[in-house]
Design a protein around this motif. Structure first.
Motif, mmCIF file in Angstrom:
data_model
loop_
_atom_site.group_PDB
_atom_site.id
_atom_site.type_symbol
_atom_site.label_atom_id
_atom_site.label_comp_id
_atom_site.label_asym_id
_atom_site.label_seq_id
_atom_site.Cartn_x
_atom_site.Cartn_y
_atom_site.Cartn_z
ATOM 1 N N LEU A 99 0.827 -1.210 0.000
ATOM 2 C CA LEU A 99 0.000 0.000 0.000
ATOM 3 C C LEU A 99 0.863 1.262 0.000
ATOM 4 O O LEU A 99 0.541 2.255 -0.668
ATOM 5 C CB LEU A 99 -0.947 0.010 1.197
ATOM 6 N N THR A 100 1.967 1.237 0.726
ATOM 7 C CA THR A 100 2.855 2.397 0.776
ATOM 8 C C THR A 100 3.445 2.671 -0.596
ATOM 9 O O THR A 100 3.448 3.814 -1.080
ATOM 10 C CB THR A 100 3.978 2.178 1.813
ATOM 11 N N TRP A 101 3.969 1.667 -1.228
ATOM 12 C CA TRP A 101 4.546 1.840 -2.564
ATOM 13 C C TRP A 101 3.476 2.265 -3.587
ATOM 14 O O TRP A 101 3.742 3.087 -4.468
ATOM 15 C CB TRP A 101 5.227 0.552 -3.023
ATOM 16 N N LEU A 102 2.304 1.701 -3.446
ATOM 17 C CA LEU A 102 1.206 2.084 -4.331
ATOM 18 C C LEU A 102 0.843 3.556 -4.114
ATOM 19 O O LEU A 102 0.630 4.319 -5.081
ATOM 20 C CB LEU A 102 -0.004 1.183 -4.065
ATOM 21 N N GLY A 103 0.778 3.977 -2.850
ATOM 22 C CA GLY A 103 0.472 5.387 -2.537
ATOM 23 C C GLY A 103 1.542 6.312 -3.061
ATOM 24 O O GLY A 103 1.250 7.382 -3.618
ATOM 25 N N ILE A 106 1.133 6.564 -6.886
ATOM 26 C CA ILE A 106 -0.003 7.405 -7.277
ATOM 27 C C ILE A 106 0.321 8.867 -7.027
ATOM 28 O O ILE A 106 0.042 9.740 -7.869
ATOM 29 C CB ILE A 106 -1.286 6.969 -6.537
ATOM 30 N N TYR A 107 0.928 9.216 -5.905
ATOM 31 C CA TYR A 107 1.283 10.595 -5.572
ATOM 32 C C TYR A 107 2.261 11.158 -6.587
ATOM 33 O O TYR A 107 2.116 12.281 -7.074
ATOM 34 C CB TYR A 107 1.855 10.657 -4.156
ATOM 35 N N PHE A 109 2.787 10.081 -9.638
ATOM 36 C CA PHE A 109 2.153 10.154 -10.956
ATOM 37 C C PHE A 109 1.312 11.427 -11.067
ATOM 38 O O PHE A 109 1.337 12.110 -12.089
ATOM 39 C CB PHE A 109 1.294 8.911 -11.182
ATOM 40 N N LYS A 110 0.573 11.777 -10.016
ATOM 41 C CA LYS A 110 -0.237 12.997 -10.012
ATOM 42 C C LYS A 110 0.641 14.227 -10.014
ATOM 43 O O LYS A 110 0.339 15.234 -10.652
ATOM 44 C CB LYS A 110 -1.179 13.035 -8.812
ATOM 45 N N LEU A 111 1.757 14.170 -9.298
ATOM 46 C CA LEU A 111 2.650 15.312 -9.193
ATOM 47 C C LEU A 111 3.312 15.609 -10.532
ATOM 48 O O LEU A 111 3.413 16.776 -10.947
ATOM 49 C CB LEU A 111 3.701 15.053 -8.115
ATOM 50 N N TYR A 112 3.751 14.605 -11.237
ATOM 51 C CA TYR A 112 4.409 14.813 -12.517
ATOM 52 C C TYR A 112 3.427 14.982 -13.683
ATOM 53 O O TYR A 112 3.793 15.473 -14.735
ATOM 54 C CB TYR A 112 5.378 13.660 -12.823
#
Length: 114
Positions: A99-103, A106-107, A109-112
């Protein structure tokens, strides 16, 4: 050949039996009677020694039996400990790591993507 169960007495036993027979000799007693008494005492001493040897053998057998029994108990205890110790990981740390790596993914990916 059949083995004779009677063993000759040691010279020390014979001397000891003769000394005891002479110490309890009566005044009117003949030498033959004294020899017969000495033989009886000697047989008694031999019987006593035989009984003590048998007891010692029995005790030795019991000690060996107990030692084997204790060794087998210790060995069984060691086996049980080996069987009880089983390494098993719980699933929760792995799920949290995923879950940590997935989070983070996702973070980032949204940032870039902005």
């Amino acid at each position: 050949m059949s083995r004779n169960s009677y063993q000759e007495s040691s010279p020390q036993t014979q001397e000891e039996a003769l000394k005891i027979a002479k110490s309890i000799q009566r005044p009117a007693q003949t030498k033959e009677q004294t020899k017969l008494i000495a033989q009886g005492i000697q047989q008694g001493i031999d019987l006593y020694k035989r009984q003590q040897k048998e007891k010692a053998r029995e005790l030795s057998k019991q000690r060996k039996k107990l030692a084997k029994q204790k060794a087998s108990e210790i060995e069984q205890d060691n086996r049980e400990v080996v069987e009880i110790i089983v390494y098993h990981q719980h699933w929760l740390p792995w799920a949290l790591l995923l879950l940590t790596w997935l989070g983070i993914g996702i973070y980032s990916f949204k940032l870039y993507s902005l």
